[in-house]
Design a protein around this motif. Structure first.
Motif, mmCIF file in Angstrom:
data_model
loop_
_atom_site.group_PDB
_atom_site.id
_atom_site.type_symbol
_atom_site.label_atom_id
_atom_site.label_comp_id
_atom_site.label_asym_id
_atom_site.label_seq_id
_atom_site.Cartn_x
_atom_site.Cartn_y
_atom_site.Cartn_z
ATOM 1 N N ARG A 1 53.440 4.890 -2.019
ATOM 2 C CA ARG A 1 52.543 5.798 -2.740
ATOM 3 C C ARG A 1 52.699 7.210 -2.190
ATOM 4 N NH1 ARG A 1 47.006 2.297 -3.214
ATOM 5 N NH2 ARG A 1 47.932 0.580 -4.358
ATOM 6 N N TRP B 1 53.217 8.107 11.028
ATOM 7 C CA TRP B 1 51.987 8.536 10.354
ATOM 8 C C TRP B 1 52.210 8.639 8.846
ATOM 9 C CZ3 TRP B 1 50.622 13.065 7.695
ATOM 10 C CH2 TRP B 1 49.267 13.193 7.426
ATOM 11 N N ILE B 2 53.349 9.192 8.430
ATOM 12 C CA ILE B 2 53.665 9.311 7.002
ATOM 13 C C ILE B 2 53.784 7.930 6.374
ATOM 14 C CG2 ILE B 2 55.487 9.987 5.376
ATOM 15 C CD1 ILE B 2 55.897 12.496 7.102
ATOM 16 N N ARG B 3 54.435 7.011 7.053
ATOM 17 C CA ARG B 3 54.547 5.642 6.536
ATOM 18 C C ARG B 3 53.166 5.016 6.366
ATOM 19 N NH1 ARG B 3 59.074 2.967 5.883
ATOM 20 N NH2 ARG B 3 60.986 3.787 6.730
ATOM 21 N N HIS B 4 52.292 5.251 7.324
ATOM 22 C CA HIS B 4 50.937 4.710 7.234
ATOM 23 C C HIS B 4 50.164 5.326 6.060
ATOM 24 C CE1 HIS B 4 46.994 3.288 8.385
ATOM 25 N NE2 HIS B 4 46.570 4.545 8.378
ATOM 26 N N LYS B 5 50.215 6.636 5.934
ATOM 27 C CA LYS B 5 49.457 7.325 4.879
ATOM 28 C C LYS B 5 49.985 7.027 3.476
ATOM 29 C CE LYS B 5 46.412 9.814 5.607
ATOM 30 N NZ LYS B 5 45.006 9.468 5.610
ATOM 31 N N THR B 6 51.268 6.701 3.355
ATOM 32 C CA THR B 6 51.854 6.441 2.034
ATOM 33 C C THR B 6 52.013 4.951 1.759
ATOM 34 O OG1 THR B 6 54.103 6.596 2.892
ATOM 35 C CG2 THR B 6 53.114 8.619 2.029
ATOM 36 N N LYS B 7 51.344 4.124 2.561
ATOM 37 C CA LYS B 7 51.407 2.668 2.413
ATOM 38 C C LYS B 7 52.850 2.182 2.409
ATOM 39 C CE LYS B 7 46.919 2.277 0.317
ATOM 40 N NZ LYS B 7 46.228 2.601 1.488
#
Length: 78
Positions: free
Chosen positions: A19, A9-15
């Motif tokens: 970012r 989820w963190i990887r997804h949210k931070t592109k």
């Protein structure tokens, strides 16, 4: 398993970790109009940054400068 899901989820949210927000400061215009400067901003930061007094003081100086030198009504309209 939960750590793996959260990391995805963190990887997804931070592109894909390109970012990463280190801090966020929000300004409550209604509170500013009714109560003045005190407590009109909320500061959210990574725990390591939030505990650093130097960074906190410098960011607070920036916020105070913006509140003193800019017409805050421009931030409330598009």
């Amino acid at each position: 398993m939960i750590k793996k899901i959260v990391n995805c989820w963190i990887r997804h949210k931070t592109k894909n970790l390109t970012r990463i927000p280190l801090f966020t400061m929000t300004f409550d215009y209604r509170k500013y109009k009714s109560h003045g400067k005190k407590d009109s901003c909320m500061f959210y930061a990574h725990p390591n940054i939030a505990n650093d007094e130097f960074v906190k003081s410098k960011l607070q100086e920036v916020v105070d400068y913006i509140r003193d030198n800019y017409d805050l009504d421009i931030f409330t309209k598009i």
